[in-house]
Design a protein around this motif. Structure first.
Motif, PDB file in Angstrom:
ATOM      1  N   VAL A 117       0.465  -1.153   0.159  1.00 32.98           N
ATOM      2  CA  VAL A 117       0.321   0.143   0.133  1.00 32.98           C
ATOM      3  C   VAL A 117       1.109   1.497  -0.031  1.00 32.98           C
ATOM      4  O   VAL A 117       0.757   2.126  -0.838  1.00 32.98           O
ATOM      5  N   GLY A 118       1.677   1.290   1.278  1.00 36.29           N
ATOM      6  CA  GLY A 118       2.856   2.448   1.030  1.00 36.29           C
ATOM      7  C   GLY A 118       3.904   2.816   0.004  1.00 36.29           C
ATOM      8  O   GLY A 118       3.918   3.901  -0.167  1.00 36.29           O
ATOM      9  N   GLY A 119       4.268   1.686  -1.310  1.00 36.78           N
ATOM     10  CA  GLY A 119       4.876   1.804  -2.067  1.00 36.78           C
ATOM     11  C   GLY A 119       4.870   2.505  -2.839  1.00 36.78           C
ATOM     12  O   GLY A 119       3.361   2.657  -3.460  1.00 36.78           O
ATOM     13  N   GLU A 120       5.571   3.170  -3.755  1.00 30.93           N
ATOM     14  CA  GLU A 120       5.486   3.666  -5.113  1.00 30.93           C
ATOM     15  C   GLU A 120       6.697   3.592  -6.075  1.00 30.93           C
ATOM     16  O   GLU A 120       7.855   2.997  -5.229  1.00 30.93           O
ATOM     17  N   GLU A 121       5.999   3.304  -7.365  1.00 32.20           N
ATOM     18  CA  GLU A 121       6.978   3.321  -8.364  1.00 32.20           C
ATOM     19  C   GLU A 121       8.377   4.478  -7.817  1.00 32.20           C
ATOM     20  O   GLU A 121       7.817   5.744  -8.005  1.00 32.20           O
ATOM     21  N   GLN A 122       9.669   4.237  -9.122  1.00 32.10           N
ATOM     22  CA  GLN A 122       9.799   5.260  -8.850  1.00 32.10           C
ATOM     23  C   GLN A 122      11.112   5.270  -9.489  1.00 32.10           C
ATOM     24  O   GLN A 122      11.425   4.140  -9.714  1.00 32.10           O
ATOM     25  N   HIS A 257      13.295   6.828  -2.539  1.00 35.00           N
ATOM     26  CA  HIS A 257      13.263   7.705  -1.358  1.00 35.00           C
ATOM     27  C   HIS A 257      11.986   7.232  -0.932  1.00 35.00           C
ATOM     28  O   HIS A 257      11.327   6.140  -1.474  1.00 35.00           O
ATOM     29  N   LEU A 258      12.118   7.638   0.158  1.00 31.36           N
ATOM     30  CA  LEU A 258      10.229   6.919   1.111  1.00 31.36           C
ATOM     31  C   LEU A 258       8.834   8.014   0.327  1.00 31.36           C
ATOM     32  O   LEU A 258       9.549   9.243  -0.272  1.00 31.36           O
ATOM     33  N   PRO A 259       7.782   7.624   0.052  1.00 34.78           N
ATOM     34  CA  PRO A 259       6.422   7.703  -0.214  1.00 34.78           C
ATOM     35  C   PRO A 259       6.579   9.246   0.152  1.00 34.78           C
ATOM     36  O   PRO A 259       6.943   9.728   1.441  1.00 34.78           O
ATOM     37  N   THR A 260       6.360   9.813  -0.548  1.00 31.90           N
ATOM     38  CA  THR A 260       6.027  11.581  -0.858  1.00 31.90           C
ATOM     39  C   THR A 260       4.515  11.876   0.515  1.00 31.90           C
ATOM     40  O   THR A 260       4.610  13.188   1.418  1.00 31.90           O
ATOM     41  N   ALA A 261       3.769  11.139   0.000  1.00 28.31           N
ATOM     42  CA  ALA A 261       2.574  11.258   0.833  1.00 28.31           C
ATOM     43  C   ALA A 261       2.872  10.816   1.948  1.00 28.31           C
ATOM     44  O   ALA A 261       2.808   9.727   2.308  1.00 28.31           O
ATOM     45  N   PRO A 262       2.080  11.491   3.208  1.00 22.93           N
ATOM     46  CA  PRO A 262       3.128  11.093   4.611  1.00 22.93           C
ATOM     47  C   PRO A 262       1.147   9.822   4.845  1.00 22.93           C
ATOM     48  O   PRO A 262       2.467   8.611   6.257  1.00 22.93           O
ATOM     49  N   THR A 263       0.705   9.509   4.122  1.00 22.51           N
ATOM     50  CA  THR A 263      -0.538   7.978   4.481  1.00 22.51           C
ATOM     51  C   THR A 263       0.473   7.276   3.487  1.00 22.51           C
ATOM     52  O   THR A 263       0.776   5.781   4.422  1.00 22.51           O
ATOM     53  N   GLY A 264       1.395   7.329   2.819  1.00 22.23           N
ATOM     54  CA  GLY A 264       1.851   6.003   2.368  1.00 22.23           C
ATOM     55  C   GLY A 264       3.131   6.271   2.835  1.00 22.23           C
ATOM     56  O   GLY A 264       3.649   4.213   2.893  1.00 22.23           O
ATOM     57  N   ARG A 265       4.374   6.977   2.840  1.00 20.66           N
ATOM     58  CA  ARG A 265       4.732   6.659   3.750  1.00 20.66           C
ATOM     59  C   ARG A 265       4.694   6.057   5.458  1.00 20.66           C
ATOM     60  O   ARG A 265       5.286   5.137   6.601  1.00 20.66           O
ATOM     61  N   PHE A 266       3.767   6.118   5.992  1.00 18.25           N
ATOM     62  CA  PHE A 266       3.166   5.630   6.963  1.00 18.25           C
ATOM     63  C   PHE A 266       3.458   3.986   6.925  1.00 18.25           C
ATOM     64  O   PHE A 266       3.956   3.223   7.543  1.00 18.25           O
ATOM     65  N   LEU A 268       4.592   2.093   4.465  1.00 17.92           N
ATOM     66  CA  LEU A 268       5.776   1.250   4.433  1.00 17.92           C
ATOM     67  C   LEU A 268       6.623   1.727   5.460  1.00 17.92           C
ATOM     68  O   LEU A 268       7.212   0.266   5.802  1.00 17.92           O
ATOM     69  N   LEU A 269       6.505   2.419   6.189  1.00 18.52           N
ATOM     70  CA  LEU A 269       7.781   2.279   7.250  1.00 18.52           C
ATOM     71  C   LEU A 269       6.490   1.372   8.589  1.00 18.52           C
ATOM     72  O   LEU A 269       7.577   0.508   9.317  1.00 18.52           O
ATOM     73  N   LEU A 270       5.387   1.133   8.683  1.00 22.03           N
ATOM     74  CA  LEU A 270       4.881   0.422   9.572  1.00 22.03           C
ATOM     75  C   LEU A 270       5.134  -1.783   9.007  1.00 22.03           C
ATOM     76  O   LEU A 270       5.481  -2.005   9.595  1.00 22.03           O
ATOM     77  N   GLY A 271       5.097  -1.308   7.725  1.00 24.25           N
ATOM     78  CA  GLY A 271       5.251  -2.451   6.918  1.00 24.25           C
ATOM     79  C   GLY A 271       5.932  -2.822   7.167  1.00 24.25           C
ATOM     80  O   GLY A 271       6.216  -4.009   7.656  1.00 24.25           O
ATOM     81  N   TRP A 272       7.185  -1.989   7.164  1.00 22.46           N
ATOM     82  CA  TRP A 272       8.807  -2.345   7.778  1.00 22.46           C
ATOM     83  C   TRP A 272       9.009  -3.324   8.751  1.00 22.46           C
ATOM     84  O   TRP A 272       9.954  -4.149   9.370  1.00 22.46           O
ATOM     85  N   PHE A 273       8.435  -2.633  10.178  1.00 23.18           N
ATOM     86  CA  PHE A 273       8.508  -2.758  10.870  1.00 23.18           C
ATOM     87  C   PHE A 273       7.743  -4.094  11.841  1.00 23.18           C
ATOM     88  O   PHE A 273       7.926  -5.376  12.092  1.00 23.18           O
ATOM     89  N   PHE A 274       6.648  -4.694  11.006  1.00 24.09           N
ATOM     90  CA  PHE A 274       5.739  -5.591  11.329  1.00 24.09           C
ATOM     91  C   PHE A 274       6.785  -6.819  10.654  1.00 24.09           C
ATOM     92  O   PHE A 274       6.197  -7.908  11.128  1.00 24.09           O
ATOM     93  N   ILE A 275       7.231  -6.474   9.389  1.00 22.60           N
ATOM     94  CA  ILE A 275       7.679  -7.216   8.373  1.00 22.60           C
ATOM     95  C   ILE A 275       8.864  -8.242   9.435  1.00 22.60           C
ATOM     96  O   ILE A 275       9.754  -9.103   9.815  1.00 22.60           O
TER      97      ILE A 275
END
Length: 343
Positions: A117-122, A257-266, A268-275
């Protein structure tokens, strides 16, 4: 992005399950050598050849995912290969699992969704070439410091004649192998990016070759850690270091880089933590449960596991148990034995 997530999960599943099938097939095979009759025996063993083909297909899917998505997305999701393996072992190999294992698998699954959900194509327009020498220098300095620490630690153990668990050695070898596995993914991704930027097509096979070499060295470090150390410590350090180093190196070398949108960044970071949390719980669930009160242990341990442990006590095992594996994002992996984890 979801296509890359699916490819990564399929690749991780192929890598891990393939390694287990190969390990099961070798139980009735001679040690691998270049003798014609030995090679023929491996080629005619359906279980081993099935595992080998699954492993190769998994590696191809992983490389495809790396060509389409950032390392910061692929590398953490690849860490969920351990959760996939646990589910496979439970339903296919009839291995028991406790309640904490299922919690860890759930966390890894939620983390995968969060990264998707949080990741975005770069789109990488240019590679920060000035950052790569600094990254290489930092890795070299880190390895020098870790190996210096290891040398001093070993000398102190010899002088003091210590015989307890070699904790520092386990941690160092686990960190070094995990870093190499994470850098391996970044090298592969760099080859794909350079090809898209107009560099000669030869950069892709060259990068993949360097990636395989890096993974091979990481596998050597990992094997050293497992030879006299505890698999639980080495596996945890390897898995976490692989995820963290892959993400950090991708941001430095490929300008991810991290997603620009605050929701996407949240997410992505939450997904990293859970994994990461799920991976740590999977490799250490037995140790954690052993330290909990008996009432909690009875709640977490399934009836199947208790019956299994009664019928097959660890002291009476004569056969080589089915191994568990720890994934990284390239083609080489860790095969460990549950009996080592209890050491």
């Amino acid at each position: 992005m979801w296509e890359s997530v699916a490819l990564t999960l399929a690749g991780a599943a192929g890598n891990n399950v393939g390694k287990v099938l190969q390990k099961k097939g070798t139980h009735i095979l001679p040690p691998l050598s270049f003798k014609l009759k030995v090679i023929r025996a491996y080629a005619l063993n359906r279980l081993w050849i099935s595992g080998f083909l699954m492993d190769m297909c998994g590696a191809a899917l992983m490389l495809t995912a790396l060509s389409q998505a950032p390392v910061s997305v692929v590398q953490p999701i690849a860490g969920c290969g351990l959760a996939i393996l646990c589910v496979f072992s439970h339903f296919y190999l009839k291995e028991s699992m406790n309640g904490l294992d299922w919690v860890a698998i759930t966390l890894a699954g939620l983390g995968t969704i969060g990264v998707g959900v949080g990741g975005e194509e770069q789109k990488v327009d240019k590679i920060p070439l000035f950052n790569i020498p600094w990254l290489v220098l930092s890795i070299v300095i880190l390895f020098v410091l870790l190996n210096t620490w290891l040398h001093i630690y070993k000398r102190q153990r010899r002088e003091q004649e210590l015989t307890g668990p070699e904790v520092i050695e386990e941690i160092i070898y686990g960190l070094e192998s995990g870093i190499l596995f994470g850098i391996s993914s970044v090298i592969s991704k760099t080859g794909f990016v350079m090809s898209e930027m107009g560099f000669p097509k030869i950069v892709v096979p060259a990068a993949i070759s360097c990636s395989v070499g890096c993974s091979a060295v990481g596998f050597v470090y990992q094997t050293r850690g497992l030879k006299h150390g505890r698999a639980i410590v080495v596996s945890t350090c390897t898995s976490v270091a692989s995820i963290v180093s892959g993400v950090v190196a991708g941001m430095i070398a490929l300008d991810e880089h991290l997603p620009t949108a605050p929701t996407g960044r949240f997410f992505l970071l939450l997904g990293w933590f859970f994994i990461i949390t799920g991976v740590i719980l999977l490799v250490s669930s037995t140790r954690i449960i052993a330290r909990l009160p008996r009432s909690v242990q009875k709640f977490l341990k399934s009836n199947v596991e208790r019956t299994h442990s009664i019928r097959r006590p660890s002291s009476a095992r004569g056969k080589d148990p089915i191994p568990s594996t720890t994934i990284h994002a390239s083609t080489l992996h860790l095969l460990t034995s549950p009996s080592k984890e209890k050491a």
